[in-house]
Design an enzyme around this catalytic site. Structure first.
Site, PDB file in Angstrom:
ATOM      1  N   GLU A  65      -2.340  -9.084   3.014  1.00  0.00           N
ATOM      2  CA  GLU A  65      -2.974  -9.599   1.795  1.00  0.00           C
ATOM      3  C   GLU A  65      -3.384 -11.060   1.946  1.00  0.00           C
ATOM      4  O   GLU A  65      -4.331 -11.499   1.309  1.00  0.00           O
ATOM      5  CB  GLU A  65      -2.040  -9.439   0.582  1.00  0.00           C
ATOM      6  CG  GLU A  65      -2.010  -8.012   0.082  1.00  0.00           C
ATOM      7  CD  GLU A  65      -1.375  -7.856  -1.302  1.00  0.00           C
ATOM      8  OE1 GLU A  65      -0.794  -8.821  -1.828  1.00  0.00           O
ATOM      9  OE2 GLU A  65      -1.453  -6.748  -1.847  1.00  0.00           O
ATOM     10  N   HIS A  79      10.107   5.599  21.486  1.00  0.00           N
ATOM     11  CA  HIS A  79       9.813   7.023  21.698  1.00  0.00           C
ATOM     12  C   HIS A  79       8.677   7.483  20.792  1.00  0.00           C
ATOM     13  O   HIS A  79       8.596   8.652  20.436  1.00  0.00           O
ATOM     14  CB  HIS A  79      11.090   7.841  21.462  1.00  0.00           C
ATOM     15  CG  HIS A  79      12.178   7.416  22.393  1.00  0.00           C
ATOM     16  ND1 HIS A  79      12.400   8.025  23.605  1.00  0.00           N
ATOM     17  CD2 HIS A  79      13.065   6.388  22.320  1.00  0.00           C
ATOM     18  CE1 HIS A  79      13.404   7.411  24.227  1.00  0.00           C
ATOM     19  NE2 HIS A  79      13.817   6.407  23.459  1.00  0.00           N
ATOM     20  N   LYS A 137      -7.268  -2.313  -8.519  1.00  0.00           N
ATOM     21  CA  LYS A 137      -6.534  -2.287  -9.803  1.00  0.00           C
ATOM     22  C   LYS A 137      -7.516  -2.009 -10.935  1.00  0.00           C
ATOM     23  O   LYS A 137      -7.245  -1.219 -11.831  1.00  0.00           O
ATOM     24  CB  LYS A 137      -5.848  -3.637 -10.062  1.00  0.00           C
ATOM     25  CG  LYS A 137      -4.518  -3.841  -9.358  1.00  0.00           C
ATOM     26  CD  LYS A 137      -3.842  -5.110  -9.889  1.00  0.00           C
ATOM     27  CE  LYS A 137      -2.597  -5.462  -9.111  1.00  0.00           C
ATOM     28  NZ  LYS A 137      -1.991  -6.731  -9.519  1.00  0.00           N
TER      29      LYS A 137
HETATM   30  O1  PA5 Z   1       1.166 -10.550  -3.400  1.00  0.00           O
HETATM   31  C1  PA5 Z   1       0.666 -10.180  -4.457  1.00  0.00           C
HETATM   32  O2  PA5 Z   1       0.181 -10.988  -5.258  1.00  0.00           O
HETATM   33  C2  PA5 Z   1       0.630  -8.726  -4.835  1.00  0.00           C
HETATM   34  O3  PA5 Z   1       1.072  -7.905  -3.819  1.00  0.00           O
HETATM   35  C3  PA5 Z   1       1.502  -8.475  -6.066  1.00  0.00           C
HETATM   36  O4  PA5 Z   1       2.815  -8.855  -5.766  1.00  0.00           O
HETATM   37  C4  PA5 Z   1       1.472  -7.006  -6.493  1.00  0.00           C
HETATM   38  O5  PA5 Z   1       0.139  -6.606  -6.715  1.00  0.00           O
HETATM   39  C5  PA5 Z   1       2.266  -6.807  -7.775  1.00  0.00           C
HETATM   40  O6  PA5 Z   1       1.772  -7.633  -8.775  1.00  0.00           O
HETATM   41  P1  PA5 Z   1       2.593  -7.977 -10.068  1.00  0.00           P
HETATM   42  O7  PA5 Z   1       3.805  -8.730  -9.703  1.00  0.00           O
HETATM   43  O8  PA5 Z   1       1.651  -8.794 -10.894  1.00  0.00           O
HETATM   44  O9  PA5 Z   1       2.937  -6.663 -10.740  1.00  0.00           O
END
Ligand code: PA5
Length: 469
Positions: free
Chosen positions: A295, A324, A438
């Site tokens: 990300e 393996h 989303k």
């Molecule tokens: O790193 C990030 O920002 C994302 O992976 C969020 O943690 C994930 O989408 C969950 O979001 P939230 O904490 O708003 O539910």
């Protein structure tokens, strides 16, 4: 405390492994850039822009979370984390690394802690069913974690279990079965907290989800596991001290790691970055790393707004299991991978293979070797084989898998990713590619405000699909 983590990059170097490695003079020529990046990050930190760098020192906040966990431990047997992505993976990594993990519920409660499990990282109804079949809701507290407070997976699980808890203990009493972690002011979850009067803790708004393991997101579950939070923070702080005080590649392990990864990707076509801990307890750490990396580094635009489509692909592997499964590919497939091992020198528990079948050479040589010795020999042998095949690999070593070492590991990778993003000239802290998905989900599930979006998607979905057999 002093940092105990080391990064051995010998087998990343051309002088050792040949043409697919990085030459010493390449490192020398990137030295000035590395120093500039270090200076830029330290300036950003000084201006207060890098919220996560503050966390190792927030000892008082950690004490408050430990206090809250102690109250919960008094009143409940089971602490369930309901979150996804950055609101889930760090706590899971801590759980697997520092507790008996999936076996915890078969063992007596840890000192000062309780059973911890995770639900909300998926919307799989079968998983939800199986989880609920093992849970006594009257003795369970749910820790619902969502920074935005709007994420489909944890919010739908929250709505579902909330109804079940109300059915089990009644409307009034159900409130004490929920603790919420979310933004101080924003988001639907904050509104729900205010309306219901649920107990809540804050996720700082200047710390992104995947960098939030050392906030309430990871620390309250850790405290509920009975882990001494000050030890986790001390490890992260020890790594931070080392990192912030040195712009010298040869002294700053995260900067060296990022520099080698960057050079390997951009000059050698090694686009796949594999993390392979030789410790089953670090399996979930691999998933945490994978999210942090993907990300933060997978981006369409650079800081100038130019389309660059950057991002090495992270892979979470596990030693010795994947010897393996994956190692054949790593040794003989394309030269597009960088393998990083994590090696634990001394395991918390050990056992020795007993002597048996002395006449059978196929097994008798194993007698007398400890499992600690065997797994580390496996790691060393795999690194050796890769090196002989000209495959770049490096090894991060910690003396033992302690809370301090885990704190160091978290912080090491967070800073390495931040440095790497600077090399790529991209923003490590946004995730427009996640947001797009989303929004499509909101549209398809009928959220108000997404009607136009839904129409566009439906047109696409209603097109006749000719490419299906
Ligand atoms: O790193 C990030 O920002 C994302 O992976 C969020 O943690 C994930 O989408 C969950 O979001 P939230 O904490 O708003 O539910």
């Amino acid at each position: 405390m002093k940092s105990v983590l080391s990064y051995d990059y010998t087998n990343m170097m051309a002088e050792v492994i040949g043409e697919h490695g990085i030459a010493g003079n390449e490192l020398t020529s990137v030295n000035t850039r590395a120093r500039e990046i270090h200076a830029k990050i330290e300036a950003a930190r000084a201006s207060g822009a890098l919220g996560f760098t503050r966390l190792p020192y927030e000892v008082d906040a950690a004490k408050e979370l430990s206090g809250l966990a102690s109250e919960l431990v008094e009143n409940f047997d089971h602490f369930v984390v309901v979150g996804i992505g950055g609101s889930d993976l760090g706590a899971r990594a801590i759980h697997t690394a520092l507790t008996p993990g999936i076996y915890s519920h078969l063992l007596p409660r840890p000192k000062g802690g309780m059973r911890v499990s995770f639900i909300g990282g998926n919307t799989d109804p079968r998983e939800l069913h199986d989880f609920l079949a093992t849970a006594d809701l009257t003795r369970t507290v749910f820790y619902v974690v969502s920074k935005s407070g709007d994420t489909i997976e944890p919010m739908s699980v929250f709505l579902y279990v909330r109804k079940l808890v109300i059915d089990a203990v009644g409307e009034k009493a159900h409130r004490r079965h929920f603790v919420m972690a979310t933004d101080k002011k924003k988001g639907t979850m904050r509104t729900i907290v205010d309306r219901e009067g649920y107990q809540s803790v804050i996720i700082p708004d200047d710390v992104g989800g995947r960098f939030s393991v050392l906030t309430s997101v990871g620390l309250l579950p850790a405290a509920a596991m009975g882990i001494d939070l000050s030890r986790l923070l001390a490890g992260a702080a020890a790594m931070d001290e080392r990192i912030k005080t040195s712009s010298n590649l040869r002294e700053n392990p995260a900067l060296m790691y990022a520099t080698l990864q960057y050079l390997a990707d951009t000059t050698r076509g090694q686009h796949i970055s594999i993390l392979m801990p030789y410790a089953a307890n670090l399996k979930e750490f691999g998933f945490w790393y994978r999210q942090l990396w993907a990300e933060s580094l997978g981006k369409r635009l650079n800081s100038q707004g130019t389309v660059v489509h950057r991002g090495p692909t992270p892979v979470a592997a596990l030693g010795a299991t994947d010897q393996h499964s994956q190692i054949q590919l790593y040794n003989e497939g394309p030269y597009d991978k960088i393998i990083t091992f994590i090696r634990v020198e001394k395991f918390e528990h050990d056992a020795v293979v007993p002597s048996a079948y002395p006449d059978l050479e196929g097994v008798s040589y194993l007698a007398g070797h400890s499992f600690n010795e065997i797994i580390n020999i496996e790691q060393a042998a795999t690194a050796l084989a890769l090196t002989q095949n000209g495959r770049v690999n490096g090894t991060i070593t910690v003396p033992a898998l302690t809370p301090e070492a885990l704190g160091e590991l978290f912080y090491f990778f967070e800073m390495a990713v931040v440095y790497l993003a600077e090399y790529y000239d991209i923003n490590a802290f946004d995730q427009p590619g996640v947001e797009a998905g989303k929004e499509a989900m909101y549209a398809l599930l009928g959220r108000r405000g997404f009607e136009e979006h839904r129409k566009r998607i439906e047109e696409r979905l209603n097109q006749k699909n000719e490419y299906i057999v």
